[in-house]
Structure formats: C-alpha cells, structure tokens
Design a protein around this motif. Structure first.
Motif, PDB file in Angstrom:
ATOM      1  N   GLN A   1       0.826  -1.218   0.000  1.00 47.07           N
ATOM      2  CA  GLN A   1       0.000   0.000   0.000  1.00 47.07           C
ATOM      3  C   GLN A   1       0.857   1.263   0.000  1.00 47.07           C
ATOM      4  N   ALA A   2       2.179   1.088   0.086  1.00 44.85           N
ATOM      5  CA  ALA A   2       3.080   2.246   0.067  1.00 44.85           C
ATOM      6  C   ALA A   2       2.804   3.151  -1.136  1.00 44.85           C
ATOM      7  N   GLY A   3       2.572   2.532  -2.299  1.00 49.20           N
ATOM      8  CA  GLY A   3       2.384   3.358  -3.496  1.00 49.20           C
ATOM      9  C   GLY A   3       0.938   3.757  -3.733  1.00 49.20           C
ATOM     10  N   SER A   4       0.015   3.233  -2.937  1.00 51.45           N
ATOM     11  CA  SER A   4      -1.403   3.544  -3.177  1.00 51.45           C
ATOM     12  C   SER A   4      -1.988   4.349  -2.018  1.00 51.45           C
ATOM     13  N   SER A   5      -2.640   3.683  -1.059  1.00 47.18           N
ATOM     14  CA  SER A   5      -3.313   4.444  -0.001  1.00 47.18           C
ATOM     15  C   SER A   5      -2.330   5.273   0.838  1.00 47.18           C
ATOM     16  N   MET A   6      -1.155   4.707   1.103  1.00 49.08           N
ATOM     17  CA  MET A   6      -0.190   5.452   1.932  1.00 49.08           C
ATOM     18  C   MET A   6       0.289   6.721   1.216  1.00 49.08           C
TER      19      MET A   6
ATOM     20  N   PHE B   1      -2.343   9.137   1.667  1.00 52.61           N
ATOM     21  CA  PHE B   1      -2.310   9.550   3.077  1.00 52.61           C
ATOM     22  C   PHE B   1      -1.192  10.587   3.288  1.00 52.61           C
ATOM     23  N   ALA B   2      -0.050  10.317   2.654  1.00 55.57           N
ATOM     24  CA  ALA B   2       1.075  11.259   2.763  1.00 55.57           C
ATOM     25  C   ALA B   2       0.723  12.593   2.124  1.00 55.57           C
ATOM     26  N   ASP B   3       0.058  12.530   0.976  1.00 54.68           N
ATOM     27  CA  ASP B   3      -0.184  13.749   0.201  1.00 54.68           C
ATOM     28  C   ASP B   3      -1.304  14.610   0.787  1.00 54.68           C
TER      29      ASP B   3
END
Ligand code: GLN
Length: 511
Positions: free
Chosen positions: A321-326, A329-331
């Motif tokens: 999920q690092a490249g998707s939801s996370m 979430f970061a942005d």
C-alpha cells in the motif's frame, strides 16, 4: 569475438574473481543495472497515484480514486506476474542476458512514453514498463546466481549485495522524480523557461527514463564482466519442466481463465480488471490440474507451500500500500514539513528503502548470532505478519487523528520502519523456503506461485486507493483497522499452525 551481450562469449566461472567487494566483477554490472531499473520503477511509482488523481488544471489526469485504484492495481500486479512469462521466454528463446537487455530498453521506452502529456502514451507506457520488467526482473536475478559456481559460499552474500542495489535505487529515485514533479521550486524554474509548469509531472517521468537508460548503457559496457552468466547455453538447472500437459489441466486452466475474466469484468472494475483476474483464474486452474495427482509427501509439501502463499498474500496486501493508499495519506493528510522546511509528499516513498538498507545488515547479524537457535521459516513468516499488523495499527491510529487536520510526518516514518522489520523477516525466507519445500520437478512452478502471491497482494493493495473517494477519518480508520486485524489474526493463526507445518514436512529442514 563478438560482444558478450549478444550471447557468444563464454568464460568459465572463477572463484578467484573477487573484484567487487570480494565478489565477481559481474555482480557490479548486475548491481548497477538493477539499481537503475529499480530507480526508474520506484521513481515512477512514487508519482503514479498522485499524477492520476491530480486535477487536470494541475497537470494530472483527473481520474477519480476508484478508477485510479483499478489502473494502479492492474499495473503493479502485472509487474509481478509477467516475470513468469519473462523467465520462460529467456529459457526457451532469448537467454537471460539478452532478455535483460531487451527488457531494459522496453522499460526506458515506457518511461519516455510517460514523459509525453497524453492519455494514449500514458497507457502505452504502463504496458511497456510492465512487459519490460517481466523480461528484466526474473532474469537478472537468475544471472546473479550464475556468477557463482555451485559450491561457492559467497552466493547468499551476493544476493544480499544485490538486494542493496534494489533498495539504493528505490531510495534515491523519489527524491529526484518527486523534486521535478512536485516542488514549487522546479515548477517556477520551468515556468521561467517559458514552459508549462503543469507539465512538471512529465519531467519526473522522464527522469525515470533517463535512469533506466543509464542502466542499459552500463549493462552493455559492463557486459564482458558477466563472463558466462545469462548465456543461453548455460541454462539454470532449476528450470526443469513439470509433468507434461494433460487434457484435464488444459480444461481447468481455460475454465479458470474464463471464470476469472468474467468475474473481474462483472464484479470488479470492468475491462481494466480483466487481465489480473484472467491470470489468477488461469493459474488456479493450472495448479489444480498439475497438483491433483500428487500424493503422500509431495502433496503435503505442496499444501504447505499453498498455506504459506496465502499468508504471503496477506503480508503484501498491506506492505504494497506504500504506493497507493499510503501515498494519498502522505499527500492529503500528512504535514509535509520537517523542521519548518516543506518537501514533496512522494519523498515518503524513499523511507522503506532506506530502512531496508539500514536494517538488512542488522538482521543478517542477528540470524548469524542465533545460529541454530534461529526461528523456523514459518515462525519468521508469522513475525513478518505480526509487524505488518502492528504497522497498520499505527496507521489506523494516525488516521483517527486526521479529523483535526494533517498529522505529523513521523507517523508514516514509524509505519514504514515497522513494516520493513516485517519485510526482512518474511521476504528473504519466502523464496528459499519454497525452493526447499517444493518437489524438485515443480520448483519453477512453485516459484511462480510465490510471485503470484506478491501479485495478488499488490492488486488488493492497489485497490485501496479508492478508500480516498470519501477519505474521511472514519472510513480510513475502519479500513486500516480491518487490515490490521486481518494481518494480526493471520500472524496468530500461522504461529498456531507452525507445529503442524513442521510435522507435515518432517524431512525438509524448515529453518
Ligand atoms: N523491494 C523489492 C523489489 O523491488 C521487493 C518487493 C516485493 O517483493 N514486493 O524487488
């Protein structure tokens, strides 16, 4: 003598070749090729979700989160199942060395295609990168193994160095692509040059292409260091074919593929999800066919592999999920400032890679110190799941705080730290356990099953972008909480199953 890249020069392996940190010089060629390939892959991946979901006026594609999640999931999952085809093509037709070269060139073309601001070139880019990665990724790993004679004790250490190359590329690239695509500084710079600042995304994607180009040039120039590795006549012995195709297997595979395709089209995201579901359905049918006649010890081993693979899917569906939801979430929900200084949200994607670089030697040291007292492979798997679950508990808590505004960047750093601890427990033992457990004539197929588990996990992870359709603290908290619950329950279940697994495979040293 023609150039080694085209597959003609063969020199025998020489254990005296210790030029690259005590390893064969060829490792340096493969290390930097893979470093640049991962640079391009992760540099692009850091931007992909953001680019798709950004508004048109900001230069993005303006996709809604649901559609973006389907595209992303289809793309990342194919990056993990296409290596099955790439490995086969290299074995049968191209040879690993040529497959890596062609793969690298196709990947670079894909990133350059992404540098163009149009929808057709965007889709073409995803297809090219996925196809190229399918050719490059499995075969470059095979070639690392071929640098060493069968009894060379340096092989495992060689793979660890190679894994550092992967993460070095993954670490550096979001800084470069994120700076170009997202920073105000660079947008102002291109505006001053009279160019459209909304096109900054494409500068980021182009940088990924430049990275892969460096990788290809380096690979060609360093070709002579590879000696015999990857040449067609030096096929690896692990690729023994499985039992021949029989009618029932063919029927099951075709039925699986058709049912999969229908299911994906009807119940998932329409045409976009058809490739993934077709591959899954096909594989399930094919596995059912090829394993249906197994008995006794072989059956038990394959069942254990299937059990571990289910847990592997659960791990990767959180990790990836690092490249998707996370990323969203970061942005959208995280303060992108440290010590009063703002940074692009895509930079968070460097964090897992830097933790791998820092922690991998620590883990190697711990396992070495523990010697025979090391936990068994299934136990390491459950540790991996346990840490993945704890990481998701942390993000669940962070999500619950987002009602009051953006949260501290340190939350994601902590999440990635714990996840990486999990990765280092689970990922390295995955392939080696499968190769130990698998009946010899099925090793290739079972490796494929392992890759497919990453693919399925990545697909589910990719689909989580749609959680941001609403993106409310309640929705996110509940969803992340469910992932945490599933992962922790899986860790517990596997811990309970471990004695049984050991009993089922008494003659295999599952350590
Ligand atoms: N980070 C590693 C790579 O890119 C492994 C990722 C994975 O297994 N999902 O090769």
């Amino acid at each position: 003598m023609s150039t080694p890249i085209d597959g003609t020069a063969v020199t025998s392996l020489d254990s005296g070749d210790r030029g690259f940190f005590g390893h064969p010089w060829g490792l340096s060629t493969l290390f930097f090729t893979e470093m640049w390939e991962r640079f391009s892959y992760y540099g692009m991946r850091a931007l992909l979700t953001l680019y798709m979901t950004s508004k048109l006026v900001d230069g993005g594609l303006g996709f809604d989160e649901r559609y973006a999640s389907a595209i992303y999931a289809t793309y990342v999952s194919s990056v993990w199942y296409l290596p099955l085809v790439g490995g086969w093509l290299a074995d049968k037709v191209l040879g690993a060395r040529r497959a890596v070269l062609i793969g690298g060139i196709i990947i670079a073309c894909g990133h350059y295609s992404m540098a163009i601001d149009s929808l057709p070139t965007f889709y073409a880019a995803l297809v090219l990168i996925a196809l190229g990665t399918g050719l490059l990724k499995p075969n470059i790993s095979t070639m690392v193994g071929q640098l060493y004679a069968p009894d060379d004790k340096r092989r495992d250490a060689g793979f660890s160095i190679f894994y550092m190359g992967i993460n070095l590329g993954a670490f550096i690239s979001p800084f470069v692509t994120g700076f170009l695509a997202q920073s105000d500084f660079f947008r102002r710079f291109i505006a001053r040059m009279g160019l459209n600042p909304a096109h900054a995304w494409h500068w980021g994607f182009a940088a990924a292409g430049v990275g892969m180009t460096f990788g290809v040039i380096q690979y060609v120039l360093g070709g002579k260091r590879l000696r015999g590795a990857g040449l067609k006549q030096e096929k690896s012995a692990t690729k023994e074919s499985t039992s021949g195709f029989d009618l029932i297997t063919i029927v099951l595979s075709v039925v699986g593929a058709v049912v999969g395709a229908f299911f994906g089209y009807r119940y998932d995201a329409g045409w976009v999800s058809v490739p993934f579901w077709t591959v899954c359905g096909y594989f399930v049918g094919y596995l059912g066919g090829t394993t249906r006649l197994l008995k006794g010890d072989e059956l038990r081993r394959v069942l254990v592999i299937f059990i571990l693979v289910v847990f592997s899917i659960i791990f990767w569906m959180t990790y990836e999920q690092a490249g998707s939801s996370m990323t969203l979430f970061a942005d959208r929900l995280t303060r992108t400032q440290v010590f009063g200084w703002s940074f692009p949200s895509s930079w968070f994607q460097s964090v897992p890679a830097v933790f791998v670089i820092l922690l991998a030697p620590v883990f190697a040291f711990i396992w070495q110190m523990m010697g025979d007292r090391q936990p068994s492979s299934p136990a390491k798997f459950s540790f991996g799941l346990f840490f993945a679950g704890i990481a998701f508990l942390v993000i669940t808590f962070a999500a619950s705080l987002t009602g009051a505004g953006r949260v501290s960047p340190w939350w994601l750093v902590v999440v990635y730290f714990i996840q990486t601890v999990g990765e280092l427990c689970l990922s390295p033992v995955g392939l080696s356990t499968i190769s130990k457990l698998s009946p010899v004539r099925m090793v290739g197929l079972m490796m494929g099953v392992w890759f497919l588990s990453i693919s399925i996990g990545s697909y589910i992870a990719g689909r989580t972008t749609q959680l941001f359709e609403q993106g409310t603290p309640q929705v996110l908290t509940r969803a992340f909480g469910i992932f945490a619950g599933i992962t922790l329950a899986a860790a517990l279940l596997l811990a309970l199953l471990t004695p049984l697994i050991k009993k089922m495979t008494p003659r295999v040293e599952v350590s």
